[in-house]
Write a protein that holds these residues in place. Structure first.
Motif, mmCIF file in Angstrom:
data_model
loop_
_atom_site.group_PDB
_atom_site.id
_atom_site.type_symbol
_atom_site.label_atom_id
_atom_site.label_comp_id
_atom_site.label_asym_id
_atom_site.label_seq_id
_atom_site.Cartn_x
_atom_site.Cartn_y
_atom_site.Cartn_z
ATOM 1 N N ALA A 85 -2.633 -8.475 15.490
ATOM 2 C CA ALA A 85 -1.624 -7.495 15.865
ATOM 3 C C ALA A 85 -1.062 -7.683 17.256
ATOM 4 O O ALA A 85 0.067 -7.289 17.522
ATOM 5 N N SER A 86 -1.786 -8.307 18.161
ATOM 6 C CA SER A 86 -1.417 -8.255 19.567
ATOM 7 C C SER A 86 0.030 -8.600 19.870
ATOM 8 O O SER A 86 0.749 -7.835 20.477
ATOM 9 N N ALA A 87 0.460 -9.787 19.455
ATOM 10 C CA ALA A 87 1.810 -10.195 19.831
ATOM 11 C C ALA A 87 2.701 -10.313 18.614
ATOM 12 O O ALA A 87 3.792 -10.840 18.699
ATOM 13 N N SER A 138 -2.277 -4.390 23.291
ATOM 14 C CA SER A 138 -3.060 -5.119 24.276
ATOM 15 C C SER A 138 -3.737 -6.309 23.620
ATOM 16 O O SER A 138 -4.068 -6.266 22.444
ATOM 17 N N SER A 139 -3.924 -7.355 24.387
ATOM 18 C CA SER A 139 -4.518 -8.578 23.876
ATOM 19 C C SER A 139 -5.834 -8.286 23.170
ATOM 20 O O SER A 139 -6.706 -7.612 23.716
ATOM 21 N N GLY A 140 -5.950 -8.758 21.943
ATOM 22 C CA GLY A 140 -7.168 -8.556 21.176
ATOM 23 C C GLY A 140 -7.213 -7.244 20.422
ATOM 24 O O GLY A 140 -8.158 -6.987 19.682
ATOM 25 N N SER A 141 -6.183 -6.430 20.582
ATOM 26 C CA SER A 141 -6.171 -5.122 19.922
ATOM 27 C C SER A 141 -5.435 -5.188 18.596
ATOM 28 O O SER A 141 -4.461 -5.921 18.452
#
Lengths: 114, 112
Positions: free
Chosen positions: A98-100, B94-97
């Motif tokens: 999901a992050s980016a 957020s990264s990893g979320s």
């Protein structure tokens, strides 16, 4: 091309009645799947996400549950509706984590609880 | 926790004028920022997302720059069009979320 289909388009239900909303994604294997809820005039609130068949993670507790019985199917349900469940329910998918990644939303189900 | 703030609930302006919609965020880890647009009775669609290399994303005349120093990702367009009237959401991951957090949204109305 990938398509996402939500059903039903709209529902009017009585308080205390059960609910089942569905979402099917075609053209993409093993997508990440999400349920979002949008109260009238409100923002989009993530409810659940699923990375794989049979596994669903809850993000917020709203007396709802979700299941992923097949790779391309995501179901949102409850045994007893509350007035506060009214709103617009959106299913979405993403390609990777999901992050980016972009979320692709279905056209939604409008739920009215009376 | 992570959050997104959109201070304007409603923005009304005249066609041809510049658009700027505000978005600030709080993030524990490396943030990815998005702008989604939702036209009336339609599903939200991605408009822009931030790049990790500080490039400025652009789409349909809209652009936004991620400023980590001020935790902002404001949406801008030099000249508004009638068809830009819609609900705009800023969102954060957020990264990893696995969670995409949306702001409260800004309803943009462009008048002739």
């Amino acid at each position: 091309a990938q398509t996402i289909h939500q059903w039903p388009v709209a529902e009017i239900k009585a308080v205390g009645s059960p609910l089942s909303l569905g979402c099917t994604i075609k053209g993409k294997s093993s997508p990440n799947l999400y349920w979002y809820w949008q109260a009238t005039g409100g923002t989009l609130q993530q409810l659940f996400y699923s990375i794989t068949v049979g596994q669903v993670e809850s993000v917020v507790q709203l007396n709802l549950s979700a299941s992923r019985p097949k790779d391309d199917q995501f179901i949102l349900s409850t045994e007893k509706l509350l007035l506060s469940h009214s709103g617009f329910y959106l299913c979405a998918w993403s390609l990777w984590g999901a992050s980016a990644e972009t979320l692709y939303f279905g056209s939604g189900t409008r739920l009215t609880v009376l | 926790g992570d959050s997104v703030t959109q201070t304007e609930g409603l923005v009304t302006l005249t066609e041809g004028l510049p658009v700027m919609l505000n978005c600030t965020y709080q993030s524990t880890y490396s943030p990815f920022l998005f702008w989604y647009v939702q036209h009336l009775n339609e599903a939200p669609k991605l408009l822009l997302k931030s790049f990790t290399d500080n490039k400025r994303p652009e789409h349909q005349g809209f652009h936004a720059t991620l400023h980590k120093s001020s935790s902002s990702f404001h949406l801008q367009k030099s000249s508004a069009q009638l068809s830009d009237s819609a609900l705009y959401y800023c969102a954060l991951s957020s990264s990893g979320s696995w969670q995409l957090i949306f702001g409260s949204g800004t309803q943009l109305t462009v008048m002739p």
